[in-house]
Motif scaffolding. Sequence first.
Motif, PDB file in Angstrom:
ATOM      1  N   MET A  10       0.837  -1.213   0.096  1.00  0.00           N
ATOM      2  CA  MET A  10       0.130  -0.061  -0.011  1.00  0.00           C
ATOM      3  C   MET A  10       0.957   1.215   0.004  1.00  0.00           C
ATOM      4  N   SER A  11       0.486   2.284  -0.819  1.00  0.00           N
ATOM      5  CA  SER A  11       1.355   3.290  -0.966  1.00  0.00           C
ATOM      6  C   SER A  11       0.742   4.455   0.040  1.00  0.00           C
ATOM      7  N   ALA A  12       1.920   5.250   0.161  1.00  0.00           N
ATOM      8  CA  ALA A  12       1.609   6.573   1.351  1.00  0.00           C
ATOM      9  C   ALA A  12       0.583   7.506   0.776  1.00  0.00           C
ATOM     10  N   PHE A  13      -0.309   8.446   1.522  1.00  0.00           N
ATOM     11  CA  PHE A  13      -1.244   9.288   0.978  1.00  0.00           C
ATOM     12  C   PHE A  13      -1.073  10.374   2.231  1.00  0.00           C
ATOM     13  N   ASN A  14      -1.809  11.491   1.839  1.00  0.00           N
ATOM     14  CA  ASN A  14      -2.117  12.433   2.753  1.00  0.00           C
ATOM     15  C   ASN A  14      -3.558  12.544   2.954  1.00  0.00           C
ATOM     16  N   ILE A  15      -4.391  13.484   3.827  1.00  0.00           N
ATOM     17  CA  ILE A  15      -5.620  13.339   4.152  1.00  0.00           C
ATOM     18  C   ILE A  15      -5.815  15.049   4.201  1.00  0.00           C
ATOM     19  N   LEU A  16      -7.141  15.111   3.657  1.00  0.00           N
ATOM     20  CA  LEU A  16      -7.822  16.478   3.554  1.00  0.00           C
ATOM     21  C   LEU A  16      -9.073  16.385   4.271  1.00  0.00           C
ATOM     22  N   ASP A  17      -9.038  17.146   5.471  1.00  0.00           N
ATOM     23  CA  ASP A  17     -10.216  17.106   6.274  1.00  0.00           C
ATOM     24  C   ASP A  17     -10.871  18.435   6.068  1.00  0.00           C
ATOM     25  N   PHE A  18     -12.321  18.397   5.195  1.00  0.00           N
ATOM     26  CA  PHE A  18     -13.025  19.733   4.804  1.00  0.00           C
ATOM     27  C   PHE A  18     -14.637  19.455   5.200  1.00  0.00           C
ATOM     28  N   VAL A  19     -15.238  20.581   4.897  1.00  0.00           N
ATOM     29  CA  VAL A  19     -16.729  20.582   4.844  1.00  0.00           C
ATOM     30  C   VAL A  19     -17.007  20.962   3.366  1.00  0.00           C
ATOM     31  N   GLY A  20     -18.105  20.030   2.755  1.00  0.00           N
ATOM     32  CA  GLY A  20     -18.316  20.319   1.505  1.00  0.00           C
ATOM     33  C   GLY A  20     -19.617  19.519   1.101  1.00  0.00           C
ATOM     34  N   GLU A  21     -19.875  19.572  -0.094  1.00  0.00           N
ATOM     35  CA  GLU A  21     -21.212  19.107  -0.705  1.00  0.00           C
ATOM     36  C   GLU A  21     -20.997  17.601  -1.350  1.00  0.00           C
ATOM     37  N   CYS A  22     -21.766  16.733  -0.900  1.00  0.00           N
ATOM     38  CA  CYS A  22     -21.612  15.381  -1.326  1.00  0.00           C
ATOM     39  C   CYS A  22     -22.105  15.245  -2.664  1.00  0.00           C
ATOM     40  N   PRO A  23     -21.335  14.906  -3.587  1.00  0.00           N
ATOM     41  CA  PRO A  23     -21.692  14.859  -4.934  1.00  0.00           C
ATOM     42  C   PRO A  23     -23.176  13.845  -5.041  1.00  0.00           C
ATOM     43  N   ASN A  24     -23.330  13.148  -4.073  1.00  0.00           N
ATOM     44  CA  ASN A  24     -24.492  12.129  -4.328  1.00  0.00           C
ATOM     45  C   ASN A  24     -25.727  12.966  -4.110  1.00  0.00           C
ATOM     46  N   CYS A  25     -25.813  13.277  -2.524  1.00  0.00           N
ATOM     47  CA  CYS A  25     -26.974  13.685  -2.106  1.00  0.00           C
ATOM     48  C   CYS A  25     -27.201  15.255  -1.949  1.00  0.00           C
ATOM     49  N   LYS A  26     -25.966  15.922  -2.074  1.00  0.00           N
ATOM     50  CA  LYS A  26     -26.079  17.469  -2.401  1.00  0.00           C
ATOM     51  C   LYS A  26     -26.057  18.053  -1.026  1.00  0.00           C
ATOM     52  N   LYS A  27     -25.973  17.197   0.059  1.00  0.00           N
ATOM     53  CA  LYS A  27     -26.002  17.813   1.435  1.00  0.00           C
ATOM     54  C   LYS A  27     -24.637  18.300   1.799  1.00  0.00           C
ATOM     55  N   GLN A  28     -24.482  19.202   2.781  1.00  0.00           N
ATOM     56  CA  GLN A  28     -23.167  19.652   3.332  1.00  0.00           C
ATOM     57  C   GLN A  28     -22.889  18.803   4.410  1.00  0.00           C
TER      58      GLN A  28
END
Length: 98
Positions: free
Chosen positions: A1-19
């Motif tokens: 498994m390769s390494a990655f970073n994580i972004l924590d954010f508030v946003g709109e779900c592409p599926n249900c459109k809720k924040q």
Amino acid sequence: MSAFNILDFVGECPNCKKQGHFSAQFKYGDTWQHRYHVGDLLKWGGNDIGRPGAKRVRVEAIAEPCEHCGTDNLEFDILIEDGVVARVIPIETRCDSL
């Protein structure tokens, strides 16, 4: 498994459109499970992916399930400008079949 970073954010779900609150994995900068928020400067100088000093970059990210609808593997684009996490844009669900 390769390494990655994580972004924590508030946003709109592409599926249900809720924040909602999301955590998304992405591979850019020093990929070593660093946690970021919009407005943070990326770290470099370790397990680097990408080009330090790039003016503008769009990076794909995969988020954990939506807290509202439960949809998993949500896709977002992270926009990085001058090494800073500038914003996050949801990627609309795509249809793979014709």
